[in-house]
Design an enzyme around this catalytic site. Structure first.
Site, short mmCIF file in Angstrom:
data_model
loop_
_atom_site.label_atom_id
_atom_site.label_comp_id
_atom_site.label_asym_id
_atom_site.label_seq_id
_atom_site.Cartn_x
_atom_site.Cartn_y
_atom_site.Cartn_z
N ARG A 34 11.41 -14.03 -3.98
CA ARG A 34 12.39 -14.75 -3.16
C ARG A 34 11.72 -15.60 -2.09
O ARG A 34 12.13 -16.74 -1.86
CB ARG A 34 13.34 -13.73 -2.50
CG ARG A 34 14.40 -14.33 -1.59
CD ARG A 34 15.33 -13.25 -1.04
NE ARG A 34 14.66 -12.20 -0.32
CZ ARG A 34 14.19 -12.31 0.94
NH1 ARG A 34 14.34 -13.43 1.61
NH2 ARG A 34 13.58 -11.30 1.52
N LYS A 92 8.96 7.14 -8.19
CA LYS A 92 9.95 6.16 -7.68
C LYS A 92 9.29 5.22 -6.67
O LYS A 92 9.56 4.02 -6.65
CB LYS A 92 11.11 6.88 -6.98
CG LYS A 92 12.13 7.47 -7.91
CD LYS A 92 13.27 8.06 -7.05
CE LYS A 92 14.35 8.68 -7.90
NZ LYS A 92 15.35 9.39 -7.09
N TYR A 106 1.39 9.95 -10.32
CA TYR A 106 0.60 8.97 -9.57
C TYR A 106 -0.08 7.99 -10.52
O TYR A 106 0.06 6.77 -10.38
CB TYR A 106 -0.43 9.72 -8.73
CG TYR A 106 -1.29 8.85 -7.84
CD1 TYR A 106 -0.75 8.22 -6.72
CD2 TYR A 106 -2.65 8.69 -8.09
CE1 TYR A 106 -1.55 7.45 -5.88
CE2 TYR A 106 -3.45 7.93 -7.25
CZ TYR A 106 -2.90 7.31 -6.14
OH TYR A 106 -3.70 6.55 -5.30
N LEU A 151 0.82 -1.23 0.00
CA LEU A 151 0.00 0.00 0.00
C LEU A 151 0.85 1.27 0.00
O LEU A 151 0.29 2.37 -0.10
CB LEU A 151 -0.90 0.01 1.25
CG LEU A 151 -2.27 -0.69 1.18
CD1 LEU A 151 -2.14 -2.18 0.91
CD2 LEU A 151 -3.03 -0.50 2.50
#
Ligand code: NAD
Ligand code: UDP
Length: 325
Positions: A108, A93, A147, A75
């Site tokens: 992973r 970013k 956004y 989130l």
């Protein structure tokens, strides 16, 4: 007894994240709340700090982190227009590097991972209401693009990790959600109108107030997200979660005035660039796949939210950026 899972909630100290953490802790899961506190503060989760199955980590998702988890609710991202536009490069970013770091962790660990995407990926929609199949009408170079496009790329990354690396993903497209623990200075319409009404300041309608939004109460939203995370793997989304009740912004302002009994006056301010004209979720898919639909009306939800705003000391909140009305 249900299996206890190790669950990471990024943006877990935020408005929605703190409610997700609360729900998952109550279910007995081992919950890690990760946040950099850009648009939130520890008070949102302070009541969970003493619980043995809750842990708080200050970290920025744009940087890698190694944790061992079974599920991730991703989130972390500023959500209010004023805050995500404050440092747009950081916002993009956060969406892109943050999603890559979390998807890498999911790969992973073999963890299931859910992305909090948004109705903003539909931009200023030409199709109404918006079904998931609609590809949107987004300005790639405007002030909201950091956004909108950030979340669109995040969705792309999730689908590519799903197809290429077999990561077990879910994508939820959240429509405007409100409720207790919204930041009083986040600049979003519900928190602005309530704060302004309770302090007898002008209620700021952007444009003529004829633009529409569909407002979902936070409990309905959290229930929808949890159902999506736990649904059979054949359905990964994207899935709209929101309340199809559609209101003009002027109608919302009038309802807040009625419910607070304020003497504050409505004033018009310039409409922000690229402000979507209308927005309403088509929730056919959520009903079919998750047996989910909202249960709380705007009036009921606003009463609860106004009660919460009355209960807090707004002076204890630091405006995350200067961008609130
Ligand atoms: P919020 O601002 O209260 O929560 C976001 C949280 O993420 C905050 O605690 C913030 O400090 C944290 N955060 C921001 N950047 C971070 C970073 N780089 N590293 C770590 N933490 C970071 O907003 P919210 O309404 O709770 O939104 C939560 C998520 O839901 C967001 O991804 C948002 O895009 C999405 N969403 C919300 C709505 C809504 O109406 N509430 C609508 C659509 C999508
Ligand atoms: N808005 C408004 N007054 C405010 C804040 C917002 O009229 O004080 C309008 C805004 O222009 C938009 C709608 O309310 O049309 C919803 O804005 P918000 O920032 O809550 O979320 P958005 O859906 O635009 O991301």
């Amino acid at each position: 007894m249900a299996t206890i899972k190790r669950i990471l909630v990024t943006g877990g100290a935020g408005f929605l994240g703190s409610h997700m953490c609360e729900r998952l802790v109550a279910e007995g899961h081992d919950v890690i709340c990760l946040d950099n506190f850009f648009t939130s503060q520890k008070s949102n989760v302070v009541h969970l700090l003493g619980k043995p199955n809750f842990e708080l980590v200050r970290h920025d998702v744009t940087l890698p982190i190694f944790l061992e988890v079974d599920e991730i609710y991703h989130l972390a991202c500023p959500a209010a227009p004023g805050h995500y536009q404050f440092n747009p490069i950081k916002t993009i970013k956060t969406s892109i590097l943050g999603s890559m770091n979390m998807l890498g962790m999911a790969k992973r660990c073999g963890a299931k991972i859910l992305l909090a995407s948004t109705s903003e990926i539909y931009g200023d929609p030409e199709v109404h209401p918006q079904p998931e199949s609609y590809r949107g009408s987004v300005n790639p170079i405007g002030p909201r693009s950091c956004y909108d496009e950030g979340k669109r790329v995040a969705e792309t990354l999730f689908m590519d990790y799903f197809r290429m690396n077999k990561v077990n993903i879910r994508i939820v497209r959240i429509f405007n959600t409100y409720g207790p623990r919204m930041h009083p200075y986040d600049g979003r319409v519900v928190s602005n109108f309530i704060r302004q009404a309770l302090t007898n300041q002008d209620i700021t309608i952007f444009g003529d107030g004829q633009q529409t939004r569909s407002f979902c109460y936070r409990d309905d939203l959290v229930e929808g997200i949890v159902r999506l995370m736990n649904c059979p793997d054949r359905f990964v989304g994207p899935c709209n979660i929101g309340n199809p009740g559609e209101f003009t912004i002027r109608e919302l302002a009038e309802l807040v005035i009625e419910l607070t009994g304020t003497k504050a006056k409505l004033v018009e301010r310039p409409l922000p660039v690229d402000d979507p004209t209308r927005r309403r979720p088509d929730i056919t898919l959520a009903k079919k796949e998750l047996d989910w639909q909202p249960t709380i009306t705007l009036r009921e939800g606003l009463i609860k939210t106004i009660d919460w705003f009355k209960s807090i000391d707004i002076g204890q909140y630091r405006p995350p950026t200067p961008n609130f009305s």
